[in-house]
Design an enzyme around this catalytic site. Structure first.
Site, PDB file in Angstrom:
ATOM      1  N   GLN A 156       9.004   5.731   4.260  1.00  0.00           N
ATOM      2  CA  GLN A 156       7.748   5.389   3.574  1.00  0.00           C
ATOM      3  C   GLN A 156       7.255   3.947   3.802  1.00  0.00           C
ATOM      4  O   GLN A 156       6.059   3.705   3.919  1.00  0.00           O
ATOM      5  CB  GLN A 156       7.922   5.628   2.071  1.00  0.00           C
ATOM      6  N   GLU A 200      -1.379   0.812   0.388  1.00  0.00           N
ATOM      7  CA  GLU A 200      -0.796  -0.496   0.043  1.00  0.00           C
ATOM      8  C   GLU A 200      -1.202  -1.598   1.017  1.00  0.00           C
ATOM      9  O   GLU A 200      -0.629  -2.682   1.005  1.00  0.00           O
ATOM     10  CB  GLU A 200       0.731  -0.376  -0.013  1.00  0.00           C
ATOM     11  N   ASP A 236      11.825   1.120   2.522  1.00  0.00           N
ATOM     12  CA  ASP A 236      11.892   2.022   1.368  1.00  0.00           C
ATOM     13  C   ASP A 236      11.848   3.425   1.954  1.00  0.00           C
ATOM     14  O   ASP A 236      10.801   3.859   2.460  1.00  0.00           O
ATOM     15  CB  ASP A 236      10.706   1.777   0.418  1.00  0.00           C
ATOM     16  N   GLU A 281      15.706   0.523   0.015  1.00  0.00           N
ATOM     17  CA  GLU A 281      15.343   1.154  -1.268  1.00  0.00           C
ATOM     18  C   GLU A 281      15.393   2.682  -1.131  1.00  0.00           C
ATOM     19  O   GLU A 281      14.981   3.237  -0.110  1.00  0.00           O
ATOM     20  CB  GLU A 281      13.922   0.697  -1.635  1.00  0.00           C
ATOM     21  N   ASP A 307      14.784   2.912  -6.919  1.00  0.00           N
ATOM     22  CA  ASP A 307      13.451   3.012  -7.524  1.00  0.00           C
ATOM     23  C   ASP A 307      13.363   4.346  -8.271  1.00  0.00           C
ATOM     24  O   ASP A 307      13.583   4.390  -9.485  1.00  0.00           O
ATOM     25  CB  ASP A 307      12.399   2.900  -6.409  1.00  0.00           C
ATOM     26  N   LYS A 332       9.095  -1.137 -12.453  1.00  0.00           N
ATOM     27  CA  LYS A 332       7.673  -0.793 -12.539  1.00  0.00           C
ATOM     28  C   LYS A 332       7.466  -0.449 -14.005  1.00  0.00           C
ATOM     29  O   LYS A 332       7.947   0.592 -14.477  1.00  0.00           O
ATOM     30  CB  LYS A 332       7.369   0.435 -11.673  1.00  0.00           C
ATOM     31  N   ARG A 361       2.346  -0.472  -7.782  1.00  0.00           N
ATOM     32  CA  ARG A 361       2.335   0.946  -7.440  1.00  0.00           C
ATOM     33  C   ARG A 361       1.373   1.132  -6.268  1.00  0.00           C
ATOM     34  O   ARG A 361       0.479   0.300  -6.058  1.00  0.00           O
ATOM     35  CB  ARG A 361       1.849   1.803  -8.618  1.00  0.00           C
ATOM     36  N   SER A 362       1.528   2.245  -5.563  1.00  0.00           N
ATOM     37  CA  SER A 362       0.646   2.449  -4.396  1.00  0.00           C
ATOM     38  C   SER A 362      -0.824   2.532  -4.818  1.00  0.00           C
ATOM     39  O   SER A 362      -1.709   2.082  -4.096  1.00  0.00           O
ATOM     40  CB  SER A 362       1.076   3.672  -3.604  1.00  0.00           C
ATOM     41  N   LYS A 383       7.756  -6.932  -5.123  1.00  0.00           N
ATOM     42  CA  LYS A 383       7.262  -6.061  -4.045  1.00  0.00           C
ATOM     43  C   LYS A 383       5.832  -5.710  -4.386  1.00  0.00           C
ATOM     44  O   LYS A 383       5.580  -4.928  -5.304  1.00  0.00           O
ATOM     45  CB  LYS A 383       8.134  -4.808  -3.947  1.00  0.00           C
TER      46      LYS A 383
HETATM   47  P1  PGA Z   1       4.530   4.777  -5.556  1.00  0.00           P
HETATM   48  O1  PGA Z   1       5.453   4.256  -4.380  1.00  0.00           O
HETATM   49  O2  PGA Z   1       3.877   3.639  -6.218  1.00  0.00           O
HETATM   50  O3  PGA Z   1       3.586   5.681  -4.791  1.00  0.00           O
HETATM   51  O4  PGA Z   1       5.425   5.561  -6.470  1.00  0.00           O
HETATM   52  C1  PGA Z   1       5.936   2.986  -4.264  1.00  0.00           C
HETATM   53  C2  PGA Z   1       7.413   3.024  -4.041  1.00  0.00           C
HETATM   54  O5  PGA Z   1       8.010   4.104  -3.819  1.00  0.00           O
HETATM   55  O6  PGA Z   1       8.034   1.970  -4.091  1.00  0.00           O
HETATM   56 ZN    ZN Z   2      10.074   3.093  -3.790  1.00  0.00          ZN
END
Ligand code: PGA
Ligand code: ZN
Length: 417
Positions: A156, A200, A236, A281, A307, A332, A361-362, A383
């Site tokens: 990812q 992102e 990640d 991650e 995460d 988060k 977050r994305s 991050k």
């Molecule tokens: P998400 O992804 O904000 O889409 O959950 C970010 C991550 O996995 O760190």
């Molecule tokens: Zn993550």
């Protein structure tokens, strides 16, 4: 200064993906706070429920009808009281009644209103006058997995951590150089590369995992030798989104490879060694604490971060601590709902020598509060992307915090790297 809450207003706004989200204003007798909630795409199963049935409209209604009558009249200076009132009003274990994002926006707006009421900045209000350490920015350069469409890597995120930087400003500038250098290399490799970016702000490119890592390694080397400052590589894997529970294998579609948990461990270990990764991650799916434990045992100078594994939740972290699964945790706040919940997890992490990594977050907004939370909660890493409006909002706020602190500012301690 008394900060009695006089008004609580919720509204629907949009995040960086154009999705509906909730924003909250809190007005006290002496100050004001505003916060909006982010949203994940590759969410952990144990995260709180973002909104009640009926989505953001219903959440706004709930604030007016059931939350506001309980919150108005309380003193914003007592954050724990505000957060426990949110839990009481909701009554469920996962905020499904008022919405975890509703709780998040109220909790953060309240902290901001309390800080504003006493003329402090948020990081000082929450972290006290001893809060003076700036986090290293961990930035996304190439996107894959659930954060992209079409032909892209299976992993990812391909990340850079400029852990040799002496100031936050220098670190942020270094990440931008690495991002640019990666973009140039992608353009040389693929004539069809059109500088498209993901949610992102990382590059969306037609490369596989090893091509992405080779390009990032080249960019880090080039920028490091120009600046004389060390940059580490990270990933990640977001492995829950690769895991097929029926086959009990990680499915790498782009590579056309399936890996069982033992092969996944070997694959990750090879990557750590080949690219000297300093950060990994979610290398395994969110219920596989055992593989996290094995990986953590085998690598010594790499942050092994959970995460989806922990979802910022102290019960899940305590399970990890018992097994020594991972040595770092993503924080988060909207995975758990309130600042008090997130702080409990951060404290447990620190006590057990897990590195807390504050994260966006994305799908995010230009809300910059996590910049303050990273400093207040003493997270050595944040991050939050490298470019794109919602990411830059946090980066620029950290630059302001560093300037505000002047000579007192110091980069966080990341000795293990
Ligand atoms: P998400 O992804 O904000 O889409 O959950 C970010 C991550 O996995 O760190
Ligand atoms: Zn993550």
């Amino acid at each position: 200064m008394s900060a009695v809450i006089e008004d609580l207003i919720a509204r629907k706004v949009f995040n960086s993906r154009g999705e509906e989200t909730i924003e909250v204003d809190i007005v006290t007798t002496s100050g004001f706070g505003r916060a909006s909630a982010p949203a994940g795409k590759s969410r952990g199963k144990s995260e709180v429920v973002y909104y009640p049935q009926g989505g953001v409209d219903q959440a706004v209604k709930k604030v007016e009808e059931v939350v506001s009558p309980e919150i108005v009249g309380l003193n914003a200076n007592f954050q724990e009281e505000i957060d426990s009132t949110l839990h009481e009003v909701d009554g469920s274990k996962d905020f499904r009644v008022i919405g975890g994002n509703t709780a998040f926006a109220i909790s953060v707006a309240n902290a901001e209103a309390a800080a504003n009421s006493c003329g402090s900045l948020l990081f000082q209000h929450l972290g006290g006058t001893i809060a003076h350490e700036l986090p290293y920015p961990l930035g996304n350069t190439i996107s894959g997995g659930q954060h992209t469409r079409g032909r892209s890597p299976d992993i990812q995120e391909f990340l850079v951590l400029p852990h040799g930087a002496e100031s936050f400003l220098e670190a942020a500038a270094t990440n931008i150089k690495v991002h640019r250098t990666v973009g140039d290399a992608l353009g040389k490799k693929d004539k069809l590369f059109n500088e498209g970016k993901s949610d992102e702000g990382a590059w969306a490119a037609n490369v596989d995992n090893s091509q992405a890592l080779d390009i990032l390694a080249g960019a880090c080397e080039e920028v490091s030798s120009e600046s004389g400052l060390e940059c580490g590589l990270g990933i990640d894997v977001a492995a829950s989104s690769l895991w097929d529970s029926k086959q009990r294998k990680y499915v790498y579609e782009r590579e056309n490879v399936k890996r069982d948990p033992a092969e996944q461990l070997d694959f990750i270990l090879d990557l750590v060694r080949k690219y000297n990764l300093v950060y990994v991650e979610d290398a395994f799916h969110e219920e596989d604490f055992k593989s996290f434990e094995e990986l953590t045992k085998k690598v010594k100078t790499c942050l092994i971060c959970g995460d989806d594994l922990f979802t910022s939740n102290d019960e899940r972290l305590s399970r990890g601590v018992k097994m020594q699964a991972a040595n770092a945790i993503i924080i988060k706040v909207n995975q758990v709902g309130t600042l008090t919940d997130a702080l409990e997890t951060v404290e447990m992490a620190r006590k057990n020598k897990y590195v807390p990594v504050m994260a966006h977050r994305s799908g995010d907004s230009c809300d910059w509060h996590i910049a303050h939370l990273a400093v207040a909660f003493k997270c050595p890493v944040i991050k939050t992307g490298i470019v794109e409006g919602a990411r830059i909002a946090k980066i620029n706020e950290l630059i302001r915090i560093e300037e505000f602190l002047g000579d007192r500012a110091k980069m966080a301690d990341l000795k293990m790297l």
